[in-house]
Design a protein around this motif. Structure first.
Motif, mmCIF file in Angstrom:
data_model
loop_
_atom_site.group_PDB
_atom_site.id
_atom_site.type_symbol
_atom_site.label_atom_id
_atom_site.label_comp_id
_atom_site.label_asym_id
_atom_site.label_seq_id
_atom_site.Cartn_x
_atom_site.Cartn_y
_atom_site.Cartn_z
ATOM 1 N N VAL A 529 28.110 -21.531 15.955
ATOM 2 C CA VAL A 529 28.683 -21.228 14.646
ATOM 3 C C VAL A 529 28.481 -19.753 14.309
ATOM 4 C CG1 VAL A 529 28.473 -21.686 12.173
ATOM 5 C CG2 VAL A 529 28.441 -23.586 13.801
ATOM 6 N N ILE A 530 27.302 -19.239 14.609
ATOM 7 C CA ILE A 530 27.033 -17.825 14.323
ATOM 8 C C ILE A 530 27.966 -16.937 15.143
ATOM 9 C CG2 ILE A 530 25.304 -15.994 14.540
ATOM 10 C CD1 ILE A 530 23.181 -18.106 13.905
ATOM 11 N N ILE A 531 28.140 -17.243 16.420
ATOM 12 C CA ILE A 531 29.009 -16.430 17.271
ATOM 13 C C ILE A 531 30.445 -16.485 16.781
ATOM 14 C CG2 ILE A 531 29.953 -16.211 19.594
ATOM 15 C CD1 ILE A 531 27.111 -15.181 19.286
ATOM 16 N N LEU A 532 30.968 -17.694 16.453
ATOM 17 C CA LEU A 532 32.344 -17.826 15.986
ATOM 18 C C LEU A 532 32.548 -17.091 14.662
ATOM 19 C CD1 LEU A 532 35.171 -19.038 16.284
ATOM 20 C CD2 LEU A 532 34.316 -21.117 15.165
ATOM 21 N N THR A 533 31.609 -17.268 13.732
ATOM 22 C CA THR A 533 31.721 -16.594 12.435
ATOM 23 C C THR A 533 31.683 -15.077 12.601
ATOM 24 O OG1 THR A 533 30.582 -18.477 11.434
ATOM 25 C CG2 THR A 533 30.732 -16.464 10.131
ATOM 26 N N SER A 534 30.821 -14.593 13.458
ATOM 27 C CA SER A 534 30.739 -13.145 13.677
ATOM 28 C C SER A 534 32.031 -12.613 14.278
ATOM 29 C CB SER A 534 29.555 -12.827 14.587
ATOM 30 O OG SER A 534 28.347 -13.287 14.027
ATOM 31 N N THR A 535 32.638 -13.379 15.186
ATOM 32 C CA THR A 535 33.894 -12.940 15.790
ATOM 33 C C THR A 535 35.010 -12.858 14.756
ATOM 34 O OG1 THR A 535 33.205 -13.981 17.863
ATOM 35 C CG2 THR A 535 35.540 -13.429 17.623
ATOM 36 N N VAL A 536 35.143 -13.893 13.928
ATOM 37 C CA VAL A 536 36.178 -13.889 12.894
ATOM 38 C C VAL A 536 35.973 -12.741 11.917
ATOM 39 C CG1 VAL A 536 37.139 -15.226 10.971
ATOM 40 C CG2 VAL A 536 36.589 -16.355 13.129
ATOM 41 N N MET A 537 34.723 -12.510 11.497
ATOM 42 C CA MET A 537 34.457 -11.417 10.562
ATOM 43 C C MET A 537 34.749 -10.066 11.208
ATOM 44 S SD MET A 537 31.022 -12.632 8.555
ATOM 45 C CE MET A 537 31.076 -11.147 7.569
ATOM 46 N N ALA A 538 34.445 -9.912 12.479
ATOM 47 C CA ALA A 538 34.720 -8.651 13.154
ATOM 48 C C ALA A 538 36.218 -8.383 13.224
ATOM 49 C CB ALA A 538 34.105 -8.661 14.552
ATOM 50 N N LEU A 539 37.008 -9.422 13.552
ATOM 51 C CA LEU A 539 38.457 -9.236 13.608
ATOM 52 C C LEU A 539 39.029 -8.904 12.230
ATOM 53 C CD1 LEU A 539 39.427 -12.130 16.046
ATOM 54 C CD2 LEU A 539 39.341 -9.684 16.542
ATOM 55 N N GLY A 540 38.619 -9.640 11.208
ATOM 56 C CA GLY A 540 39.127 -9.371 9.867
ATOM 57 C C GLY A 540 38.704 -8.014 9.351
ATOM 58 N N PHE A 541 37.440 -7.651 9.537
ATOM 59 C CA PHE A 541 36.967 -6.359 9.055
ATOM 60 C C PHE A 541 37.655 -5.206 9.791
ATOM 61 C CE2 PHE A 541 34.066 -2.751 9.511
ATOM 62 C CZ PHE A 541 33.828 -2.453 8.174
ATOM 63 N N GLY A 542 37.882 -5.384 11.087
ATOM 64 C CA GLY A 542 38.537 -4.320 11.837
ATOM 65 C C GLY A 542 39.943 -4.062 11.356
ATOM 66 N N ASN A 543 40.726 -5.100 11.113
ATOM 67 C CA ASN A 543 42.101 -4.912 10.642
ATOM 68 C C ASN A 543 42.136 -4.281 9.254
ATOM 69 O OD1 ASN A 543 43.138 -6.036 12.997
ATOM 70 N ND2 ASN A 543 43.061 -8.121 12.159
ATOM 71 N N ILE A 544 41.324 -4.767 8.337
ATOM 72 C CA ILE A 544 41.297 -4.210 6.989
ATOM 73 C C ILE A 544 40.846 -2.756 7.013
ATOM 74 C CG2 ILE A 544 40.225 -4.419 4.709
ATOM 75 C CD1 ILE A 544 40.097 -7.425 5.168
ATOM 76 N N PHE A 545 39.850 -2.449 7.851
ATOM 77 C CA PHE A 545 39.362 -1.063 7.946
ATOM 78 C C PHE A 545 40.458 -0.132 8.466
ATOM 79 C CE2 PHE A 545 37.239 2.410 10.179
ATOM 80 C CZ PHE A 545 36.396 2.875 9.177
ATOM 81 N N ASN A 546 41.218 -0.601 9.439
ATOM 82 C CA ASN A 546 42.321 0.227 9.960
ATOM 83 C C ASN A 546 43.375 0.468 8.893
ATOM 84 O OD1 ASN A 546 41.250 0.566 12.503
ATOM 85 N ND2 ASN A 546 42.211 -1.302 13.317
ATOM 86 N N LEU A 547 43.702 -0.549 8.083
ATOM 87 C CA LEU A 547 44.712 -0.392 7.033
ATOM 88 C C LEU A 547 44.263 0.582 5.953
ATOM 89 C CD1 LEU A 547 45.927 -4.091 6.602
ATOM 90 C CD2 LEU A 547 47.143 -2.212 7.715
ATOM 91 N N LEU A 548 42.967 0.595 5.666
ATOM 92 C CA LEU A 548 42.467 1.467 4.606
ATOM 93 C C LEU A 548 42.275 2.900 5.072
ATOM 94 C CD1 LEU A 548 39.790 -0.883 2.957
ATOM 95 C CD2 LEU A 548 42.057 -0.303 2.077
#
Length: 584
Positions: A529-548
């Motif tokens: 669960v920790i690995i899956l959650t970390s992966t999802v957060m990394a993907l979401g944070f990366g896309n939002i960071f690129n847009l900003l």
């Protein structure tokens, strides 16, 4: 019989000699079957009550004395134990089990307090201070691992006012005893392992023994008229050394088979040949010496011991009279024989190494080992992750005398026994052997189960005690790192009421500890669960960071030019600066 009488004689000499001197030490060596040797180290330090109250310490260690004064502890008993005593092969326990503890660490003490709350607060102060002094995890003895025995333990010292004394007992069966516990143990001695019998205590040999226990006992002792009181501290180290194992060199400890030409073969076997050998059973006593089994020689006498009397003979060995014993030393020594020449004691030289050498010898006589009063064994039965049962088998080998004893069990709170399933039966009688019962149930995460039974077992009988229990489910944060190994359950303590010991120490027997498996969750799921959650957060944070952060421009706004790379970038910057100045 000669061996048991000799041991009792040496014990009596120790008590008499230590009572008349401020510091006393003695080592008793006793060969056992199967090429083993029992080594019993005994150290005693006395300090007058008046000097102790004014903190005028001479032989009594100041570090321990100040802890006892701060925690208002009047009597203390601490044990570090490892291994199992083989009663069927080795006979009666040393010191009648009074200086033996359960596997791990065991502590009980009499604390002076006005009520139970104050006594428990001082008990926590004591455990935390001793934890730092002996480099042990005694600070983990909390309310869930503390009981208040009623019938099992009796004070060894003389207490004038016992109305305000509270007995508390705690165990850590999972504690691993090692060299870091031996070092502070030696620092409490006056000679600190530099001279005397304590110079033989080496951690590599001590903790490689088949069985070993270290004990510290502090108790007040007074004269017959109740005066001339003193505080006595007794330190003992008992271990059973395997001769063949101890003689291995430290730089090559892995056992390797001998070449076939060096093995004594039994030529009477039909299959004996040049490449086939059946080892010959040696009936001779093996050869050994102090330097081989302890890894170092004895560094002379401790200068603080008595120069005359029984205390001046600190090394004794209990062997048949025909056993050859040689002394290797460059100094002067004296030898004294006791108990029909079955005990030989030696006065050590000062400032010179001392060694006892016993060559290989075929014996025609031997010493009879004293049989223990009881044999005890305990085990967990059943299967599954929900319930189980405990079975204790206690055997009385005597054919003439019944034995009355107290049976104590301190169970963890997650091991919940059903008292109505408690059964005690004797194979030779239908009478109920349980005469008195004390039971204090457990409270989840607050205290463990406390069970004490006073029972009587007839001669030549076997008593079987059983009860069922239920396993609790723990929170995932309460599991240790090695959760699938199981949880250690403290050994049961047996104290004999009748027959009584000749001294005031009592006769004790401890069973082996138990390993309790509990329902264990799948600890890999939280990891997934920790690995899956970390992966999802990394993907979401990366896309939002690129847009900003990223700047988007049209394709027609991109500068075109022949030059590329760093040169093109610098040229573009300069052109922009020139355009800005022209507009201004």
């Amino acid at each position: 019989m000669l061996s048991s009488l000799a041991f009792l004689l040496v014990t009596a000499l120790i008590a008499c000699a230590s009572a008349s001197s401020d510091y006393y030490e003695r080592l008793l060596l006793r060969p056992l079957p199967q090429s083993t040797v029992l080594a019993s180290f005994n150290f005693r330090s006395n300090e007058s009550a008046d000097a102790f109250e004014h903190q005028n310490f001479r032989y009594f260690p100041r570090s321990l004395g100040q802890i006892l004064q701060h925690a208002r502890t009047k009597e203390l008993h601490l044990r570090f134990s490892l291994g199992r005593w083989d009663a069927e092969s080795w006979g009666q326990r040393p010191w009648n089990g009074a200086r033996e503890g359960g596997t791990g660490v065991e502590l009980w003490a009499w604390v002076e307090a006005q009520n139970e709350e104050e006594a428990f607060a001082r008990w926590l102060t004591l455990t935390n201070a001793l934890s730092g002094l002996f480099c042990a995890s005694l600070n983990f003895i909390d309310a869930t691992k503390t009981i208040r025995p009623v019938m099992t333990f009796q004070p060894e010292g003389h207490h004038a006012n016992s109305s305000n004394l509270h007995l508390l007992h705690g165990t850590l069966p999972h504690e691993v005893v090692c060299t870091e516990n031996l070092t502070p143990f030696l620092k409490l001695l006056p000679c600190k392992g530099k001279a005397g019998i304590s110079s033989l205590l080496d951690g590599h040999k001590l903790f490689d023994a088949s069985w070993q226990t270290m004990s510290i006992d502090v108790r007040p002792m007074c004269g017959p008229d109740g005066r001339d009181c003193a505080l006595e501290m007794e330190q003992t180290v008992d271990m059973v050394l395997d001769v063949d194992r101890s003689k291995r060199p430290r730089d090559n400890p892995i056992p390797r088979p001998l070449p076939i030409e060096e093995i004594e073969c039994d030529t009477t076997k039909g299959y004996n040949a040049g490449d086939t050998c059946y080892p010959l059973d040696k009936s001779a006593e093996p050869a050994w010496n102090l330097t081989e089994i302890f890894g170092r020689p004895l560094k002379g006498a401790c200068p603080l011991t008595d120069e005359t009397g029984e205390g001046s003979y600190p090394v004794c060995i209990n062997t048949p009279p025909e056993r050859t014993i040689e002394v290797n030393t460059t100094g002067q020594y004296e030898e004294a024989k006791l108990a029909s020449d079955t005990v030989r004691c030696y006065k050590l030289p000062t400032g010179a190494d001392f060694d006892l050498i016993l060559p290989q010898q075929r014996m025609t006589t031997g010493l009879i080992l004293a049989s223990p009063q009881l044999f005890a064994a305990r085990s967990i039965n059943g299967h599954g992750q929900e319930r189980g049962s405990v079975q204790a088998v206690i055997k009385n080998p005597s054919s003439t005398h019944a034995v009355e004893f107290v049976y104590l069990e301190a169970l963890p709170w997650f091991m919940k026994p059903y008292l109505h399933t408690l059964r005690a039966r004797v194979d030779t009688s239908r009478e109920n052997p349980v005469k008195e019962t004390y039971y204090r149930p457990a409270v989840d995460r607050k205290r463990g189960t406390h069970l004490e039974l006073r029972m009587v077992i007839p001669p030549s009988s076997t008593l079987t005690l059983t009860y069922d229990f239920e396993k609790a489910i723990l929170r995932y944060t309460e599991y240790p790192p090695d959760a699938n190994r199981g949880f250690d359950v403290a050994p049961a303590v047996i104290r004999l009421i009748n027959p009584q010991s000749v001294d005031n120490k009592g006769i004790y027997i401890r069973t082996t500890s138990l390993l309790l498996p509990l329902p264990t969750p799948d600890f890999s799921m939280p990891y997934n669960v920790i690995i899956l959650t970390s992966t999802v957060m990394a993907l979401g944070f990366g896309n939002i960071f690129n847009l900003l952060v990223r700047r988007f421009v049209g394709i027609d706004e991109v500068q075109t030019g022949d030059a590329g790379g760093l040169q093109g970038v610098i040229r573009g910057k300069l052109e922009r600066l020139i355009a800005i100045f022209k507009r201004g």
